[in-house]
Design a protein around this motif. Structure first.
Motif, PDB file in Angstrom:
ATOM      1  N   PRO A 104      30.251 -89.422 -36.720  1.00 20.25           N
ATOM      2  CA  PRO A 104      28.848 -89.825 -36.881  1.00 20.25           C
ATOM      3  C   PRO A 104      28.171 -89.937 -35.509  1.00 20.25           C
ATOM      4  N   ALA A 105      26.908 -89.536 -35.452  1.00 20.99           N
ATOM      5  CA  ALA A 105      26.226 -89.403 -34.161  1.00 20.99           C
ATOM      6  C   ALA A 105      26.273 -90.691 -33.348  1.00 20.99           C
ATOM      7  N   ASN A 106      26.148 -91.838 -34.026  1.00 18.07           N
ATOM      8  CA  ASN A 106      26.147 -93.084 -33.235  1.00 18.07           C
ATOM      9  C   ASN A 106      27.531 -93.437 -32.709  1.00 18.07           C
ATOM     10  N   THR A 107      28.582 -92.934 -33.329  1.00 16.65           N
ATOM     11  CA  THR A 107      29.911 -93.167 -32.743  1.00 16.65           C
ATOM     12  C   THR A 107      30.079 -92.334 -31.472  1.00 16.65           C
ATOM     13  N   ALA A 108      29.239 -91.302 -31.329  1.00 14.13           N
ATOM     14  CA  ALA A 108      29.262 -90.507 -30.102  1.00 14.13           C
ATOM     15  C   ALA A 108      28.416 -91.154 -29.014  1.00 14.13           C
ATOM     16  N   TRP A 109      27.298 -91.767 -29.405  1.00 16.44           N
ATOM     17  CA  TRP A 109      26.406 -92.261 -28.347  1.00 16.44           C
ATOM     18  C   TRP A 109      26.593 -93.747 -28.028  1.00 16.44           C
ATOM     19  N   THR A 144      22.315 -80.537 -33.599  1.00 11.81           N
ATOM     20  CA  THR A 144      21.743 -81.759 -33.050  1.00 11.81           C
ATOM     21  C   THR A 144      22.727 -82.925 -33.037  1.00 11.81           C
ATOM     22  N   SER A 145      23.437 -83.112 -34.148  1.00 14.18           N
ATOM     23  CA  SER A 145      24.292 -84.293 -34.259  1.00 14.18           C
ATOM     24  C   SER A 145      25.485 -84.223 -33.310  1.00 14.18           C
ATOM     25  N   GLU A 146      25.703 -83.070 -32.678  1.00 12.44           N
ATOM     26  CA  GLU A 146      26.813 -82.924 -31.735  1.00 12.44           C
ATOM     27  C   GLU A 146      26.361 -82.938 -30.279  1.00 12.44           C
ATOM     28  N   MET A 147      25.090 -83.267 -30.033  1.00 12.08           N
ATOM     29  CA  MET A 147      24.577 -83.095 -28.668  1.00 12.08           C
ATOM     30  C   MET A 147      25.233 -84.021 -27.643  1.00 12.08           C
ATOM     31  N   HIS A 148      25.630 -85.206 -28.058  1.00  9.70           N
ATOM     32  CA  HIS A 148      26.317 -86.075 -27.093  1.00  9.70           C
ATOM     33  C   HIS A 148      27.698 -85.535 -26.748  1.00  9.70           C
ATOM     34  N   PHE A 149      28.338 -84.942 -27.737  1.00  6.73           N
ATOM     35  CA  PHE A 149      29.638 -84.329 -27.477  1.00  6.73           C
ATOM     36  C   PHE A 149      29.465 -83.147 -26.516  1.00  6.73           C
ATOM     37  N   VAL A 150      28.411 -82.366 -26.731  1.00  2.91           N
ATOM     38  CA  VAL A 150      28.113 -81.249 -25.823  1.00  2.91           C
ATOM     39  C   VAL A 150      27.881 -81.772 -24.404  1.00  2.91           C
ATOM     40  N   HIS A 171      15.718 -78.932 -27.039  1.00  2.98           N
ATOM     41  CA  HIS A 171      14.909 -80.147 -27.208  1.00  2.98           C
ATOM     42  C   HIS A 171      15.794 -81.321 -27.611  1.00  2.98           C
ATOM     43  N   GLU A 172      16.712 -81.044 -28.541  1.00  2.00           N
ATOM     44  CA  GLU A 172      17.494 -82.143 -29.108  1.00  2.00           C
ATOM     45  C   GLU A 172      18.428 -82.765 -28.075  1.00  2.00           C
ATOM     46  N   LEU A 173      18.915 -81.945 -27.153  1.00  2.00           N
ATOM     47  CA  LEU A 173      19.789 -82.480 -26.111  1.00  2.00           C
ATOM     48  C   LEU A 173      19.043 -83.561 -25.321  1.00  2.00           C
ATOM     49  N   THR A 174      17.765 -83.305 -25.094  1.00  3.91           N
ATOM     50  CA  THR A 174      16.942 -84.306 -24.423  1.00  3.91           C
ATOM     51  C   THR A 174      16.650 -85.478 -25.356  1.00  3.91           C
ATOM     52  N   ASN A 175      16.325 -85.174 -26.628  1.00  2.00           N
ATOM     53  CA  ASN A 175      15.987 -86.229 -27.584  1.00  2.00           C
ATOM     54  C   ASN A 175      17.091 -87.267 -27.726  1.00  2.00           C
ATOM     55  N   VAL A 176      18.358 -86.831 -27.720  1.00  2.00           N
ATOM     56  CA  VAL A 176      19.442 -87.796 -27.895  1.00  2.00           C
ATOM     57  C   VAL A 176      19.776 -88.496 -26.586  1.00  2.00           C
ATOM     58  N   GLY A 177      19.075 -88.166 -25.536  1.00  2.00           N
ATOM     59  CA  GLY A 177      19.248 -88.904 -24.296  1.00  2.00           C
ATOM     60  C   GLY A 177      20.224 -88.269 -23.329  1.00  2.00           C
ATOM     61  N   ASP A 192      50.389 -71.700 -28.644  1.00  2.96           N
ATOM     62  CA  ASP A 192      51.319 -72.711 -29.170  1.00  2.96           C
ATOM     63  C   ASP A 192      50.817 -74.127 -28.974  1.00  2.96           C
ATOM     64  N   LYS A 193      49.510 -74.290 -28.996  1.00  3.60           N
ATOM     65  CA  LYS A 193      48.942 -75.642 -29.031  1.00  3.60           C
ATOM     66  C   LYS A 193      47.532 -75.551 -29.588  1.00  3.60           C
ATOM     67  N   PRO A 194      47.020 -76.668 -30.060  1.00  3.85           N
ATOM     68  CA  PRO A 194      45.731 -76.591 -30.752  1.00  3.85           C
ATOM     69  C   PRO A 194      44.556 -76.430 -29.794  1.00  3.85           C
ATOM     70  N   ALA A 195      43.560 -75.703 -30.247  1.00  5.09           N
ATOM     71  CA  ALA A 195      42.225 -75.793 -29.666  1.00  5.09           C
ATOM     72  C   ALA A 195      41.430 -76.772 -30.518  1.00  5.09           C
ATOM     73  N   SER A 196      40.303 -77.216 -29.989  1.00  6.06           N
ATOM     74  CA  SER A 196      39.352 -77.956 -30.810  1.00  6.06           C
ATOM     75  C   SER A 196      38.221 -77.019 -31.208  1.00  6.06           C
ATOM     76  N   THR A 197      37.574 -77.366 -32.308  1.00 10.87           N
ATOM     77  CA  THR A 197      36.328 -76.690 -32.659  1.00 10.87           C
ATOM     78  C   THR A 197      35.241 -77.759 -32.663  1.00 10.87           C
ATOM     79  N   LEU A 198      33.999 -77.330 -32.530  1.00  8.88           N
ATOM     80  CA  LEU A 198      32.871 -78.247 -32.658  1.00  8.88           C
ATOM     81  C   LEU A 198      31.912 -77.626 -33.665  1.00  8.88           C
ATOM     82  N   LEU A 199      31.733 -78.317 -34.798  1.00 14.42           N
ATOM     83  CA  LEU A 199      30.994 -77.765 -35.942  1.00 14.42           C
ATOM     84  C   LEU A 199      29.908 -78.741 -36.380  1.00 14.42           C
ATOM     85  N   HIS A 200      28.867 -78.188 -36.972  1.00 13.01           N
ATOM     86  CA  HIS A 200      27.659 -78.958 -37.272  1.00 13.01           C
ATOM     87  C   HIS A 200      27.628 -79.390 -38.737  1.00 13.01           C
ATOM     88  N   LEU A 201      28.001 -80.604 -38.982  1.00 15.62           N
ATOM     89  CA  LEU A 201      27.946 -81.237 -40.306  1.00 15.62           C
ATOM     90  C   LEU A 201      28.601 -80.372 -41.407  1.00 15.62           C
TER      91      LEU A 201
END
Lengths: 520, 520
Positions: free
Chosen positions: A164-169, A30-36, B453-459, A68-77
């Motif tokens: 933090p989620a608000n730094t994303a949104w 959930t906390s990564e949904m804006h990044f998604v 659901h959460e993708l929608t919840n965060v806007g 020979d270069k980085p990938a990113s990962t996206l992980l949940h808390l």
């Protein structure tokens, strides 16, 4: 800011893409949904889902070793990062650059100690060289650019950016410019001189290497030095990436069993370290030494892992006036198949040596069954060999998958123990989804075979049923063909050498993914 | 010391057994081999192997929730502990006592930075209330006794004892005497008075509970207070263990969705906290509050989670003179099956409500599909309900397995999402090996449904293919029957309500383990 509004998540994704990060291995919450959502509408970042975070971080490791270069990962808390720790440990020991993006509660929500609240920085720190929690949406882009630069080191390392989620949104100031990574230090003139002296001393000298010294072109320089001086060349037991096979300079691998390694090193008078440290035992054992070189061995620290190995080898070759000496290149020489009878480590090694296709990638985690692979594959078609650098088992199928994502035109062969494979078997699903060209060879010895040896090594003799039960996987036997089917990968079980030889030959020819369960 | 020689490992195992620790959930490696050997020849400790450490720690959590005492785990250095972090996080939030034994390199070997060297204490600390590295074989037994006592709190917590290999193999001074855990604080007279005043105020008052206040006998005391005062009774969204069903005092669960929770709490004038904190949102969302109680709500902190809830409720019942008031007990009332048509959350809930056997344990991790379970199961046969306390998904099948080990005479039903189940599917193998009487119900909605659901919840509206791909598990579809077969568990796939009803009825009757893949 000018132009349309952009939230922090989008400013970060655009910054990562501008910084050359092209793949995000994800297991979001959930906390990564804006990044998604930002990944969704920004061009230039491929997203690869893993169903467990250890798969995600292992894929990022395999990808970066090959790209020979980085990938990113996206992980949940914290817990999502926690699940990724073991393979981040392996990546740390391989000096692989990885940029972790880890979601966090909104800054104002952390104080309420909701169920998922945890000390994310605390979880990140043991495996990360760089850790930061973004304070606001305005900072996220610059933090992202700094994270990419930090991941490149030198040497490569894990950079973990907590979002933090608000730094994303919240609204950002837009993307940040890429930050150039620090330069790799060049050769130290005194160290080069000391190495040259050792090499010309007439005493047995070993250049012990890892990192990008194990790339084909750098090995060729080392080969010239070898021809000039008669020195030995070696690499560590486990290296991030090692280019070997026909047409390349072959070097020794210092082996895992202490007694064998001691024998390999007992006659060495001068040890020249190129990106390595003095060889030590993987584990301590009662009455065996930790340090594997003989007393009185002269150690020359030629270069740190962070240093520019090409420049260092060039300077050493200059110093020795060795450019005119031709390196000894490995001749092409494929072993004969071992036919008839049961599958053995030798029969597997022979088949592998015979069938490795041109330019393949071997993602090896055959902890016990694979110890004899090296002689059989030394003259095989040229290939890249990836190893378990940190000893945290469960990286084989993940890093095979990441390597396949990085190099879609190359065949990947994953040699995997059944015990090790079970930690991160979910990688098979990602292989199926992404159509990865991977042959997964599972050595089904139905035990933690290495521990059967180790129980004896530490002096615990005559184990009873309870101990044996903790080291065996045969009650019930795992059915890897069913497990693969469950995740959309075609598999076959073979239980004799002829069957294995045929299955490997076929799997190498057909686009993957495939799985071969080799019952031993 | 007198008598025969005993190494550190054996002194620790004997101390753990003497301290009442009867089960060790293990995933050992080389550095733990002496401990394995000691487990082998010391009587009184059952060893249960898990093929992944997240399974091991989740089993330890489920075991302790049901056994009311700690199990030990055996984990392999930092990466092994790392793999266990997510379910240790859940255990931490459930205040479950667990004693982790984590191997480490021999003290003299750590400085060489061998591949598996890591900051084990650093990895342990975010989830552990107590962390210690034993310094010598003479200390190990006393450290073990202290670890068991520390794990008991109060409240229960994770105690992590790190065991360098030489402290296991060197000679000890023999086992240590058990250490009594600290006593749970009794009621605070002022808090009891304040709670009684709130309850007698004539205004709407809610007693919000968790921990052992949710055991049947304590709920009965709360029920007397409810009868006396007309108050409401509630528990958290997720609780370590909640005894409910026919013949017990039924209470409300504060729900996960913020809007529903706000409605549940909007009329509350007095909130009495018994082991809980003020309810907050699981995640923050833009434009939704973090704190879920209305402005001006009077909060009375009756008892901390560490306190003796029986004594506190007894004191409150005394203060209110409520012992003569009969609690309202839930009448037995099983729902009718929903037949015909597709499997829906309601049809599953109805079947569950109907077929839960007497004294069953429900190990729930049906994050999305299970939200409607509560009303359907309120009048079912009495049962214990275990919940995902820390939000780290992947605990369902592990804690079901641990609960089955703790209570071999009780049926365990694990309600599991397909997304969540994939994190720790290796638990099925342990269920097969140990003959655990577990019915694993997998809700195959083939997505991280909660995130849709959460993708929608965060806007984040109108997600595209890339975002949807990161939230779906349908390409390829997981085949849970094949996955279960691969680990020795019989499974069946059902895709309509009638099929599910029949499969659940049958699985509840037959000894397990079983798996039902419910395609939704």
């Amino acid at each position: 800011m000018n132009g349309p509004k952009m939230n922090g998540a989008e400013s970060l994704v655009r910054t990562l893409v501008a910084s050359g990060v092209e793949v995000c291995f994800t297991n979001p919450g959930t906390s990564e949904m804006h990044f998604v959502a930002a990944l969704d509408h920004v061009e230039g970042m491929r997203c690869v889902l893993g169903l467990f975070e250890g798969v995600v971080t292992g894929m990022a490791d395999g990808y970066a070793r090959m790209a020979d270069k980085p990938a990113s990962t996206l992980l949940h808390l914290g817990p999502g990062l926690g699940n990724g720790i073991a393979n981040l440990h392996n990546a740390k020991k391989a000096f692989t650059p990885i940029v972790n993006i880890v979601g966090e509660h909104a800054t104002y929500h952390i104080k309420y100690d909701a169920p998922l609240t945890s000390d994310i920085e605390g979880i990140a720190r043991p495996v990360s060289g760089w850790v930061k929690t973004s304070g606001s949406a305005k900072d996220v882009a610059a933090d992202g650019a700094a994270a990419v630069a930090a991941s490149m080191g030198p040497p490569g390392q894990i950079a973990t950016l907590i979002l933090p989620a608000n730094t994303a949104w919240d609204e950002s100031d837009g993307p940040a410019a890429p930050v150039a990574p620090a330069a790799r230090p060049g050769p130290d003139a005194n160290a080069v001189k000391a190495a040259a002296e050792a090499l010309m001393s007439g005493k047995e000298t070993l250049i012990h290497m890892t990192g990008d010294a194990l790339r084909a072109d750098l090995l060729e320089i080392a080969g010239r030095i070898q021809t000039k001086t008669g020195c030995r060349l070696s690499c560590m037991t486990s290296n991030g990436r090692w280019q070997r096979g026909a047409g390349r300079v072959a070097i020794e691998r210092i082996q895992y069993p202490v007694d064998i390694a001691l024998k390999q090193l007992e006659s060495v008078k001068n040890l020249v370290l190129l990106g390595t440290k003095v060889p030590v035992a993987f584990f301590a054992y009662p009455d065996k030494p930790s340090v594997l070189i003989p007393d009185g061995c002269n150690v020359v620290e030629l270069a740190d892992i962070a240093d520019d190995h090409r420049a260092v080898l060039t300077a050493l070759c200059d110093e020795l006036d060795a450019w005119g000496c031709e390196p000894k290149l490995q001749e092409a020489k494929k072993p004969d198949l071992i036919t008839g009878g049961a599958i053995t480590p030798d029969s597997v090694a022979a088949a592998l040596g015979r069938f490795i296709p041109e330019n393949a990638i071997i993602a090896d985690e055959s902890v016990t069954s694979g110890r004899g692979f090296m002689p059989y594959t030394q003259g095989s078609a040229p290939h890249d060999w990836l190893s378990l650098t940190g000893g945290a088992i469960g990286i084989g199928m993940p890093y095979a998958t990441g390597a396949a994502i990085a190099c879609p035109d190359r065949k990947v062969i994953c040699t995997e123990g059944d015990g090790s494979g079970m930690y991160t078997l979910q990688a098979l699903w990602t292989q199926a989804r992404e159509g990865c060209d991977v042959v997964n060879v599972i050595f089904a010895n139905r035990s933690y075979a290495i521990l059967r040896h180790e129980l004896t090594n530490v002096g615990a003799l005559n184990p009873g049923r309870k101990a044996i039960d903790m080291l065996t996987l045969d009650r019930p036997a795992l059915d890897w063909v069913a497990l693969a089917k469950g995740m959309g990968v075609d598999g076959v079980r073979v239980d004799d050498a002829d069957g294995f030889n045929k299955a490997l030959a076929r799997a190498v020819e057909e686009p993957g993914p495939h799985l071969i369960e080799a019952v031993m």
